[in-house]
Design a protein around this motif. Structure first.
Motif, PDB file in Angstrom:
ATOM      1  N   UNK A 151       0.834  -1.191   0.000  1.00 21.93           N
ATOM      2  CA  UNK A 151       0.000   0.000   0.000  1.00 21.93           C
ATOM      3  C   UNK A 151       0.874   1.247   0.000  1.00 21.93           C
ATOM      4  N   UNK A 152       1.963   1.196   0.753  1.00 20.33           N
ATOM      5  CA  UNK A 152       2.864   2.351   0.840  1.00 20.33           C
ATOM      6  C   UNK A 152       4.307   1.866   0.915  1.00 20.33           C
ATOM      7  N   UNK A 153       5.184   2.608   0.245  1.00 17.00           N
ATOM      8  CA  UNK A 153       6.608   2.309   0.278  1.00 17.00           C
ATOM      9  C   UNK A 153       7.374   3.617   0.417  1.00 17.00           C
ATOM     10  N   UNK A 154       8.496   3.566   1.166  1.00 12.19           N
ATOM     11  CA  UNK A 154       9.326   4.746   1.385  1.00 12.19           C
ATOM     12  C   UNK A 154      10.748   4.394   0.936  1.00 12.19           C
ATOM     13  N   UNK A 155      11.234   5.123  -0.095  1.00 12.16           N
ATOM     14  CA  UNK A 155      12.522   4.814  -0.705  1.00 12.16           C
ATOM     15  C   UNK A 155      13.472   6.003  -0.739  1.00 12.16           C
ATOM     16  N   UNK A 156      13.114   7.107  -0.170  1.00 15.08           N
ATOM     17  CA  UNK A 156      13.917   8.330  -0.255  1.00 15.08           C
ATOM     18  C   UNK A 156      15.232   8.174   0.503  1.00 15.08           C
ATOM     19  N   UNK A 157      16.213   9.000   0.093  1.00 15.31           N
ATOM     20  CA  UNK A 157      17.477   9.043   0.818  1.00 15.31           C
ATOM     21  C   UNK A 157      18.459   7.952   0.456  1.00 15.31           C
ATOM     22  N   UNK A 158      18.190   7.183  -0.607  1.00 12.58           N
ATOM     23  CA  UNK A 158      19.111   6.149  -1.085  1.00 12.58           C
ATOM     24  C   UNK A 158      19.824   6.641  -2.346  1.00 12.58           C
ATOM     25  N   UNK A 159      21.064   6.225  -2.577  1.00 13.31           N
ATOM     26  CA  UNK A 159      21.808   6.650  -3.776  1.00 13.31           C
ATOM     27  C   UNK A 159      21.429   5.835  -5.005  1.00 13.31           C
ATOM     28  N   UNK A 160      20.172   5.908  -5.420  1.00 13.22           N
ATOM     29  CA  UNK A 160      19.681   5.128  -6.547  1.00 13.22           C
ATOM     30  C   UNK A 160      20.436   5.493  -7.818  1.00 13.22           C
ATOM     31  N   UNK A 161      20.701   4.505  -8.673  1.00 11.30           N
ATOM     32  CA  UNK A 161      21.379   4.712  -9.954  1.00 11.30           C
ATOM     33  C   UNK A 161      20.388   4.487 -11.087  1.00 11.30           C
ATOM     34  N   UNK A 162      20.310   5.470 -11.995  1.00 13.68           N
ATOM     35  CA  UNK A 162      19.404   5.354 -13.143  1.00 13.68           C
ATOM     36  C   UNK A 162      20.017   4.400 -14.163  1.00 13.68           C
ATOM     37  N   UNK A 163      19.847   3.124 -13.958  1.00 14.43           N
ATOM     38  CA  UNK A 163      20.430   2.110 -14.833  1.00 14.43           C
ATOM     39  C   UNK A 163      19.420   0.996 -15.040  1.00 14.43           C
ATOM     40  N   UNK A 164      19.850  -0.005 -15.801  1.00 20.98           N
ATOM     41  CA  UNK A 164      18.959  -1.142 -16.074  1.00 20.98           C
ATOM     42  C   UNK A 164      18.594  -1.907 -14.805  1.00 20.98           C
ATOM     43  N   UNK A 165      19.430  -1.832 -13.790  1.00 23.86           N
ATOM     44  CA  UNK A 165      19.125  -2.517 -12.534  1.00 23.86           C
ATOM     45  C   UNK A 165      17.934  -1.894 -11.819  1.00 23.86           C
ATOM     46  N   UNK A 166      17.601  -0.668 -12.179  1.00 20.88           N
ATOM     47  CA  UNK A 166      16.478   0.023 -11.538  1.00 20.88           C
ATOM     48  C   UNK A 166      15.194  -0.089 -12.367  1.00 20.88           C
ATOM     49  N   UNK A 167      15.295  -0.695 -13.542  1.00 22.78           N
ATOM     50  CA  UNK A 167      14.149  -0.735 -14.449  1.00 22.78           C
ATOM     51  C   UNK A 167      12.980  -1.523 -13.865  1.00 22.78           C
ATOM     52  N   UNK A 168      13.246  -2.648 -13.198  1.00 22.09           N
ATOM     53  CA  UNK A 168      12.171  -3.453 -12.610  1.00 22.09           C
ATOM     54  C   UNK A 168      11.382  -2.645 -11.575  1.00 22.09           C
ATOM     55  N   UNK A 169      12.121  -1.918 -10.730  1.00 18.22           N
ATOM     56  CA  UNK A 169      11.455  -1.096  -9.712  1.00 18.22           C
ATOM     57  C   UNK A 169      10.636   0.016 -10.361  1.00 18.22           C
ATOM     58  N   UNK A 170      11.176   0.641 -11.406  1.00 16.71           N
ATOM     59  CA  UNK A 170      10.464   1.721 -12.090  1.00 16.71           C
ATOM     60  C   UNK A 170       9.168   1.220 -12.719  1.00 16.71           C
TER      61      UNK A 170
END
Length: 376
Positions: A169-188
């Protein structure tokens, strides 16, 4: 109301006195053990406690603490925030089947094992914020069938693979050094397709590899086609690497000599060259000694001849007559020509050999030269 003797609301059953501060309401038993500088969970707590607060202590949640927690079958809320937990091991909360809220925020958690949350079938809220988590296995939340709220803010996550079905229902992901790459595509893709609410979305950003500009992890331009090509090339590299390793291991197995003894099939393997310095030194010593022996056997006659050629002695005076006789005999062997005028015969010496005289093992001596001069 703080009690030292507790009475369960279901009947007049009296329990043993406890040292913890516990409160009883109609349906809950709350024990407050916060800020007591505890390094382990106390064993004097009621086993029927439903809400346990252990925040602001020095608990590490190792084997001893895990065994104590397994006795709290009725526990619905557990607060372990602000402690010294480094690792969440497998089956840390396996018997807490009624647990609904679990707070492990503000610790030093860097590793979460795959089955750390096994058995938490009723867990609805999980708080892992303000830790040191760098990666999470895609199956780590598969045991949490009822999970609704997940807080992962302010860790060290760069990517997070979502394994479907994953309903929140809710997720909190702020404050992490996320990288805009293919590894983040599933989450996006998951954030876009699901109905989950992402809290603090403005601070939930990622950066591309060669830029410092921040983009929202939902709207970052990650090309799916490029990721497919990258995954395909990576898969081919992994496959070729696996085949090479398999061939190398097969070759090594074939070249490794084994001996089988009796029915026990005990294999005695010889040491591999390059891994056993003792074996390598022995082989090198054998080769060198064999080479030295061969060279000595070949060169020994030549060396002996050279040594004997240097053994000479000075001519003695009593040997002069013998030399004169030999010289006269040699002179008689040369041909003579008689002149018609009956003059003295002329001795003609023929130069039979132009080469240097053959060495007879004796060196030239000046005494011989002077003797020949006087005789002539």
């Amino acid at each position: 109301m703080k009690l030292h003797w507790l009475v369960i609301w279901a009947g007049p059953l009296f329990l043993n006195p406890v040292t913890a501060d516990c409160n009883i309401t109609l349906q809950t038993v709350t024990c407050e053990e916060s800020g007591k500088n505890l390094s382990n969970i106390s064993t004097d707590l009621f086993q029927n406690v439903t809400k346990l607060s252990l925040k602001n202590n020095k608990i590490t949640l190792k084997d001893g603490d895990k065994k104590i927690l397994q006795s709290f079958f009725n526990l619905t809320e557990l607060y372990l925030n602000e402690n010294m937990i480094n690792v969440l091991y497998n089956n840390s909360f396996c018997n807490l089947t009624k647990l609904v809220i679990l707070d492990i925020s503000n610790n030093y958690v860097s590793t979460v094992h795959k089955a750390a949350f096994a058995g938490l079938n009723q867990l609805s809220v999980l708080n892992l914020s303000y830790n040191m988590i760098t990666q999470l296995d895609s199956d780590v939340f598969s045991f949490l069938k009822s999970l609704a709220v997940l807080n992962l803010q302010y860790n060290y996550l760069k990517s997070f693979h979502i394994k479907s079905p994953f309903k929140l229902v809710k997720i909190v992901l702020a404050g992490n050094p996320w990288t805009c790459s293919c590894d983040l595509l599933d989450l996006q893709i998951w954030l876009t397709a699901s109905n989950v609410t992402m809290e603090n979305e403005d601070n939930t950003t990622c950066t591309f590899q060669n830029t410092m500009e921040k983009f929202s992890i939902i709207t970052a331009d990650i090309q799916a086609d490029d990721c497919k090509i990258q995954k395909a090339s990576l898969k081919s590299i992994v496959t070729s690497t696996s085949v090479s390793k398999l061939e190398s291991s097969t070759l090594a197995t074939a070249l490794t000599p084994n001996t089988t003894t009796g029915n026990n099939r005990t294999h005695a393997e010889l040491p591999l060259i390059g891994k056993s310095w003792t074996f390598l030194a022995g082989v090198l010593g054998f080769v060198l000694s064999t080479t030295l022996l061969i060279i000595t056997a070949i060169k020994c006659p030549t060396w002996c001849h050279y040594l004997m050629s240097y053994s000479h002695h000075r001519l003695e005076e009593n040997d002069s007559e013998m030399f004169e006789q030999e010289f006269s005999a040699d002179m008689s062997s040369f041909p003579t020509v008689l002149d018609t005028n009956d003059e003295e015969p002329i001795v003609i010496f023929e130069k039979n050999q132009a080469l240097a005289p053959v060495e007879d093992g004796f060196s030239e001596d000046k005494y011989i030269d002077s003797y020949v001069t006087e005789e002539s």
